[in-house]
Enzyme design. Sequence first.
Site, PDB file in Angstrom:
ATOM      1  N   CYS A 105       0.848  -1.188   0.000  1.00  0.00           N
ATOM      2  CA  CYS A 105       0.000   0.000   0.000  1.00  0.00           C
ATOM      3  C   CYS A 105       0.883   1.238   0.000  1.00  0.00           C
ATOM      4  O   CYS A 105       1.887   1.273   0.720  1.00  0.00           O
ATOM      5  CB  CYS A 105      -0.891  -0.015   1.249  1.00  0.00           C
ATOM      6  SG  CYS A 105      -2.003   1.396   1.384  1.00  0.00           S
TER       7      CYS A 105
ATOM      8  N   HIS B 291      -8.950  -3.659  -2.417  1.00  0.00           N
ATOM      9  CA  HIS B 291      -8.024  -2.851  -1.629  1.00  0.00           C
ATOM     10  C   HIS B 291      -8.460  -1.383  -1.616  1.00  0.00           C
ATOM     11  O   HIS B 291      -8.534  -0.757  -0.554  1.00  0.00           O
ATOM     12  CB  HIS B 291      -6.616  -2.998  -2.226  1.00  0.00           C
ATOM     13  CG  HIS B 291      -5.560  -2.212  -1.534  1.00  0.00           C
ATOM     14  ND1 HIS B 291      -4.604  -2.793  -0.744  1.00  0.00           N
ATOM     15  CD2 HIS B 291      -5.282  -0.884  -1.520  1.00  0.00           C
ATOM     16  CE1 HIS B 291      -3.789  -1.863  -0.273  1.00  0.00           C
ATOM     17  NE2 HIS B 291      -4.179  -0.691  -0.742  1.00  0.00           N
ATOM     18  N   GLU B 292      -8.750  -0.840  -2.792  1.00  0.00           N
ATOM     19  CA  GLU B 292      -9.148   0.570  -2.867  1.00  0.00           C
ATOM     20  C   GLU B 292     -10.516   0.792  -2.227  1.00  0.00           C
ATOM     21  O   GLU B 292     -10.746   1.817  -1.576  1.00  0.00           O
ATOM     22  CB  GLU B 292      -9.128   1.071  -4.313  1.00  0.00           C
ATOM     23  CG  GLU B 292      -7.760   1.019  -4.976  1.00  0.00           C
ATOM     24  CD  GLU B 292      -6.634   1.645  -4.154  1.00  0.00           C
ATOM     25  OE1 GLU B 292      -6.868   2.646  -3.445  1.00  0.00           O
ATOM     26  OE2 GLU B 292      -5.510   1.122  -4.221  1.00  0.00           O
TER      27      GLU B 292
ATOM     28  N   HIS C 105     -10.136   1.241   1.399  1.00  0.00           N
ATOM     29  CA  HIS C 105      -9.710   2.593   1.780  1.00  0.00           C
ATOM     30  C   HIS C 105     -10.892   3.535   1.975  1.00  0.00           C
ATOM     31  O   HIS C 105     -10.942   4.260   2.965  1.00  0.00           O
ATOM     32  CB  HIS C 105      -8.752   3.185   0.739  1.00  0.00           C
ATOM     33  CG  HIS C 105      -7.338   2.763   0.924  1.00  0.00           C
ATOM     34  ND1 HIS C 105      -6.630   2.983   2.087  1.00  0.00           N
ATOM     35  CD2 HIS C 105      -6.487   2.125   0.090  1.00  0.00           C
ATOM     36  CE1 HIS C 105      -5.413   2.508   1.960  1.00  0.00           C
ATOM     37  NE2 HIS C 105      -5.291   1.980   0.750  1.00  0.00           N
TER      38      HIS C 105
END
Length: 179
Positions: A104, A146-147, A150
């Site tokens: 990351c 993953h995004e 966030h």
Amino acid sequence: MRHGSIPGAHGRVRPLTLLGDAALREQCREVTEFGPELAALVEDLFATMYAAQGVGLAANQVGVPLRVFVYDCPDDDDVRHLGHVVNPRLVETDGVVVRGPEGCLSLPGLEAGTERYDHAVIEGRTVTGEPVTVHGTGFFARCLQHEYDHVEGRVYADHLTGWRKRRLARQMKRASWHR
């Protein structure tokens, strides 16, 4: 010859938010204004992602708590996927759960084997407000999950357990950027 603008070519590189900053742990706000400010943010996200040599970047990683992310990521067949999603919703994850190395830009220099589904579907809007659906497989599915994490206030380290979690915690304590 390439037609059209290169994403990020008109953006400015912004400083990255590192783990330990509260901005990474807060759920991001929905985008309600689709205009030039949002377009500039997306350009800045692309410019910052490319400068940091990443494959994806969410707005809170540059300190902007909005539900927006960009990506330029290959899948397992080396097909390039380039785009952005505003107000993303993870509507489907399925297939095999694969543990693979994940890093990351907000945890620079670190990575850990993280479990993710090998298929993901994200729905949202484009920078102009048009509906968009993005399907990802393999590494690109990992990127989308993953995004999305966030914008929900999570990082990949939250998925770790046992010795992987302990090892990453030790590495973070030794990292030059850790507070």
